[in-house]
Design an enzyme around this catalytic site. Structure first.
Site, PDB file in Angstrom:
ATOM      1  N   GLU A 125       0.831  -1.214   0.000  1.00 48.36           N
ATOM      2  CA  GLU A 125       0.000   0.000   0.000  1.00 48.36           C
ATOM      3  C   GLU A 125       0.863   1.260   0.000  1.00 48.36           C
ATOM      4  OE1 GLU A 125      -3.085   0.407  -0.555  1.00 48.36           O
ATOM      5  OE2 GLU A 125      -3.705  -1.691  -0.523  1.00 48.36           O
ATOM      6  N   TYR A 132      -6.293   6.569   4.378  1.00 43.62           N
ATOM      7  CA  TYR A 132      -6.508   5.540   3.364  1.00 43.62           C
ATOM      8  C   TYR A 132      -5.691   4.287   3.672  1.00 43.62           C
ATOM      9  CZ  TYR A 132      -5.754   2.575  -0.557  1.00 43.62           C
ATOM     10  OH  TYR A 132      -5.633   1.444  -1.315  1.00 43.62           O
ATOM     11  N   ASP A 154      -9.876   4.930  -2.344  1.00 43.90           N
ATOM     12  CA  ASP A 154      -8.818   5.419  -3.231  1.00 43.90           C
ATOM     13  C   ASP A 154      -9.458   5.955  -4.507  1.00 43.90           C
ATOM     14  OD1 ASP A 154      -9.569   3.157  -4.649  1.00 43.90           O
ATOM     15  OD2 ASP A 154      -7.532   2.398  -4.904  1.00 43.90           O
TER      16      ASP A 154
END
Length: 336
Positions: free
Chosen positions: A38, A120, A138
């Site tokens: 990520e 996020y 996202d």
């Protein structure tokens, strides 16, 4: 039923990725792998990240291994991925987690306390690694929600509306698979241009498609034009083949990265050669950062004098440098 429909589609069409556990697997995703992927994926494409992820996890297979790595080794391995503050925060975070026993927090709140982890990334790790019903938002998810519900307000104004819609769809059963499913949907079917609405599992419920608006959503505010800055990059070669390189200051753009010496980057940069030599201008390279375009004039020289900054590096490899410096290195080397 929306989530069930999407999960059924995901079970059949999930993308294979080196950090991912296949759907319906009895295994849970490794939090270290999820976190690393990520961070790498922030503002970067899946295609660009895959090889870097494999390289990192082969060299540093656990968070303890990464935490023990030398800063310069990690920064060199990151070269080419861009947004280098991510690499600095990667090391900080790995060391915090390693010092705490090597276990990542299993809540969004706990994850948010770690360096470099924002809302996020915390939601993505909580959902994918710990199967919690966190709201992952996202660009792919924003686009899917804007089209699914025909949200006409432009981004970023509509962001919280899209977040609320994403929360409405997030299930309590298999939330980690659902988060990856909706991201896959946006990446492979509900694409920015020419969405493949005819094969979308949410086709019959999509308000944007029914209104004939899907391809133009989400709307966005017009972007401001990026300014252009100028500078000079200096490629000096020693007769023995060594190259003059320097480590950039730890803070700021490309901080802590190995680089060619340069001037400042501005409208009127001041010449700043790193040593006395007969510098020859051989061309220019162009590169675009998030907030500006850069045009670097490339100057080369062969020299033996002691540099005022940086040091001579044997067998220097442009692949170990950030992209903009790799471009300048290759241009200069080809002209020498």
């Amino acid at each position: 039923m929306d989530a069930v429909t999407l999960l059924n589609w995901y079970d059949a069409h999930a993308r294979a990725m080196p950090w991912r556990v296949p759907p319906r697997s009895n295994h849970r995703a490794d939090p270290y792998f999820v976190w690393l992927s990520e961070v790498m994926l922030q503002q970067t494409t899946v295609a660009a990240v895959k090889d870097y992820f494999v390289k990192f996890t082969t060299r540093w297979p656990s968070v303890h291994d990464l935490a023990a790595a030398a800063d310069e080794d990690v920064m060199a391995a990151w070269a080419g991925l861009g947004y280098y503050a991510r690499a600095r925060n990667l090391l900080k975070c790995a060391r915090v987690v390693a010092d705490a026993g090597g276990t990542f927090p299993d809540t969004e709140e706990g994850l948010l306390t770690l360096p470099g982890i924002g809302p996020y990334t915390a939601a993505a790790i909580a959902s994918i690694a710990f199967d919690l019903p966190a709201v992952v938002l996202d660009g792919n998810v924003e686009r899917v929600m804007a089209r699914r519900h025909a949200v006409l307000d432009p981004l970023p104004d509509s962001k919280e509306t899209l977040r609320a819609l994403a929360a409405r769809h997030t299930p309590t059963i298999r939330p980690g698979d659902y988060a990856q499913a909706v991201m896959d949907l946006g990446a492979t079917i509900c694409t920015p241009r020419n969405p493949a609405c005819g094969i979308c599992p949410w086709m019959s419920e999509c308000e944007g498609r029914m209104a004939g608006l899907a391809a133009e959503l989400p709307r966005k505010r017009p972007k401001k034009a990026k300014p252009t800055r100028l500078g000079t990059a200096y490629l000096a070669r020693h007769p023995n083949g060594a190259t003059l390189l320097e480590t950039r200051p730890p803070k700021g753009l490309l901080g802590g990265m190995l680089a060619l010496p340069t001037t400042d980057w501005s409208d009127a940069p001041v010449a700043a050669p790193p040593l006395d030599a007969d510098w020859q201008i051989v061309g220019e390279v162009r590169h675009t950062f998030t907030h500006f375009h850069l045009i670097l004039t490339v100057a080369t020289a062969t020299a033996t004098s002691i540099p005022e900054r940086g040091g001579w590096v044997e067998n220097a490899d442009p692949n170990d440098l950030p992209t903009v410096f790799a471009k300048a290195f290759r241009l200069g080397a080809s002209a020498m």
